[in-house]
Design an enzyme around this catalytic site. Structure first.
Site, PDB file in Angstrom:
ATOM      1  N   GLU A 145     -12.618  12.642  13.398  1.00 23.44           N
ATOM      2  CA  GLU A 145     -11.885  12.730  12.352  1.00 23.44           C
ATOM      3  C   GLU A 145     -12.675  14.018  11.567  1.00 23.44           C
ATOM      4  OE1 GLU A 145     -10.793   9.802   9.316  1.00 23.44           O
ATOM      5  OE2 GLU A 145      -9.898   8.731  10.821  1.00 23.44           O
ATOM      6  N   ASP A 195      -7.544   4.106   9.040  1.00 21.11           N
ATOM      7  CA  ASP A 195      -8.938   4.048   8.365  1.00 21.11           C
ATOM      8  C   ASP A 195      -8.951   2.919   7.484  1.00 21.11           C
ATOM      9  OD1 ASP A 195     -10.098   6.294   9.403  1.00 21.11           O
ATOM     10  OD2 ASP A 195      -9.023   7.679   8.078  1.00 21.11           O
ATOM     11  N   HIS A 209       0.884  -1.228  -0.109  1.00 20.78           N
ATOM     12  CA  HIS A 209      -0.015   0.202  -0.149  1.00 20.78           C
ATOM     13  C   HIS A 209       0.701   1.361   0.112  1.00 20.78           C
ATOM     14  CE1 HIS A 209      -4.154   1.261   0.171  1.00 20.78           C
ATOM     15  NE2 HIS A 209      -3.812   2.444   1.034  1.00 20.78           N
TER      16      HIS A 209
END
Length: 513
Positions: A266, A153, A90
């Site tokens: 957030e 997340d 990632h």
């Protein structure tokens, strides 16, 4: 073995002979896992960013730490080979790649560790560095009713990968990043040594590896703090037209004691338009909700702001009690009246919400598009200037994906780790998470990222790149600031030949003395 390695690198017809040579290496190393050469144009040559493609010599699928140690030691006996640990790929800028080197697929080790136990009555779980956080979550909740305290997340990331950076999300203001919620590690250093480390045992390696960008060692096991998992989450989004009110409320929430705030805080920026990806339609929580722009003040500018909040509760809690508590917390906030969205979902469903977005993006064939993302930490003292120039001018029409912004507390981070942070107690994470088709637009957005970073430098903002990517040593020295000397000393101690994580482009591989 070394002759085999050298033959692959120096033979002009290396690729045609790669399979045979890699087989020889595998036998010479006596690995319990496997080595694959067909990856040179596949898995190990690319990452989620889609911006770079670098051919490795081979992809190694180790069975465990012993295999990894053998590979690192073999590389150390050459003058040129490097080793990169790849979790779930990632990274954005080729950080997990090794051009002409050896890439270790950590996912092959995911089942090596999963052990629950208590220390002085507190629960912990030992997990593999190659395990995905989403698997750790679902197993811990289903088996023990417990869960790690701090998240990212997106949970299809490996434990070792996020601990090598920091690991932040909406719980970070309360429990700190993931690097603050691990108490012990197994690490394979750049010398090929398998070392157990913690705050009290081999502490310099322990804190160096946490946030160390893979420069000092490869994490093969992590001991993670657990806490009771709630059953349900009241998931809420409220909208602001003024940045000052948005930041005031966000900072208020993250500085309150646990009983006086939400469990997750957030925020994000969105375009004041009907753009389905960048504007109003991106805010509602489900298709049954509709954003009514008539409620937005006419004085609002080109962008709006959303606080995303979550309140945890148990199935045994009375609904009226949950309603009363959430209403009390919301009454203290100055969001735009009548622009509120909420839903009740299970705790696991909430934490895996980005997984659903991933599935939709894959169905729409956009998940594998390039991702010229930019992640920064920006000091509270400079966040208004950042909003005025970046959000309101440079990216006012959106970036084709989320634009996150929310405050974090420096006191929740351990300054002994390798993570570089802005000064001051409150700083913001800013993330421009772009999804774009291949072509000239990618280069344009990468250039815009450089423009934003250069503007921050020119204006003297107190900021740091998160998931940093620089090309020169001077840039890295500026990034680490007064931590640079410590970072270099740790490198000399634990990876003196600069074998590990070459894709970060911090140190150059040195020759065997």
């Amino acid at each position: 073995m070394i002759a085999c390695l050298g033959r692959i690198v120096h033979d002009n017809d290396a690729e045609s002979k790669l399979d045979d040579d890699v087989s020889s290496i595998s036998k010479s190393l006596d690995l319990q896992g496997s080595i694959e050469s067909g990856c040179v144009t596949g898995l190990a040559s690319k990452d989620f960013g889609g911006l770079y493609s670098v051919k490795p010599l081979a992809l190694i699928k180790p069975s465990g730490a012993e295999d990894i140690a053998r590979v690192v030691k073999a590389a150390s006996r050459t003058s040129h080979l490097t080793v990169a640990a790849r979790g779930n790929g990632h990274s954005i800028n080729g950080q997990a790649m090794a051009g002409g080197g050896l890439v270790i697929d950590m996912r092959s080790t995911e089942e090596n560790h999963f052990k629950f136990f208590k220390i002085n009555g507190s629960p912990y779980i030992d997990v593999s560095g190659g395990a995905l956080w989403e698997d750790v979550l679902t197993r811990c909740v289903s088996l023990f009713g417990l869960a790690p305290r701090s998240w990212t997340d997106y949970l299809s990331l490996t434990v070792g990968g996020t601990l090598s950076n920091a690991g932040v999300s909406g719980q970070t203001f309360r429990h700190g990043p993931q690097t603050s919620n691990v108490t012990e590690l197994d690490v394979v250093t750049g010398k090929g040594e398998i070392t157990v480390c913690s705050e009290s045992q081999n502490s310099e390696l322990f804190f160096g590896v946490l946030g160390g960008l893979g420069q000092f060692g490869i994490i093969t096991r992590a001991r993670i703090k657990l806490q009771p998992a709630p059953d349900m989450v009241r998931w809420i989004r409220v909208v602001y037209s003024e940045f000052e009110e948005f930041t005031r409320d966000a900072e208020f929430l993250v500085t309150q004691k646990e009983s006086e705030s939400f469990d997750y805080v957030e925020g994000f920026v969105f375009s004041n338009s009907d753009d389905p990806i960048n504007g109003w339609p991106s805010v509602p929580l489900d298709p049954d909700h509709e954003f009514n722009p008539a409620h937005i003040p006419q004085t609002a500018g080109s962008v709006l702001y959303c606080l995303e909040l979550a309140f945890h509760y148990r199935n045994s809690d009375y609904p009226s009690t949950v309603d009363t508590t959430v209403s009390r917390l919301l009454r203290r906030l100055a969001f735009v009246g009548r622009v509120k969205f909420q839903a009740d979902v299970s705790y696991v469903e909430f934490l895996l919400r980005v997984k659903r977005a991933e599935e939709q993006a894959k169905a729409n064939c956009i998940w594998d598009s390039p991702h010229p993302w930019l992640n920064l930490f920006v000091s509270k003292s400079d966040i208004v200037d950042f909003d005025r120039t970046v959000f309101k001018r440079m990216v006012k029409n959106g970036v084709g994906g989320p634009m996150l912004i929310y405050p974090l507390l420096r006191s929740k981070w351990d300054n002994r780790t390798s993570v570089a942070l802005p000064e001051g107690e409150i700083f913001y994470i800013v993330a421009l998470l772009r999804f774009v088709p291949k072509g000239p637009s990618v280069e344009k957005l990468v250039a815009q990222n450089h423009e934003i970073v250069n503007w921050c430098i020119k204006e003297g903002l107190d900021f740091k790149l998160y998931l940093p990517h620089y090309q020169s040593k001077e840039d890295w020295k500026r990034h680490f600031g007064n931590q640079w000397t410590r970072f270099v000393e740790r490198k000399a101690c634990f990876d003196p030949m600069a074998i590990l994580a070459p894709g970060q482009k911090i140190f150059k591989r040195t020759h065997q003395s």
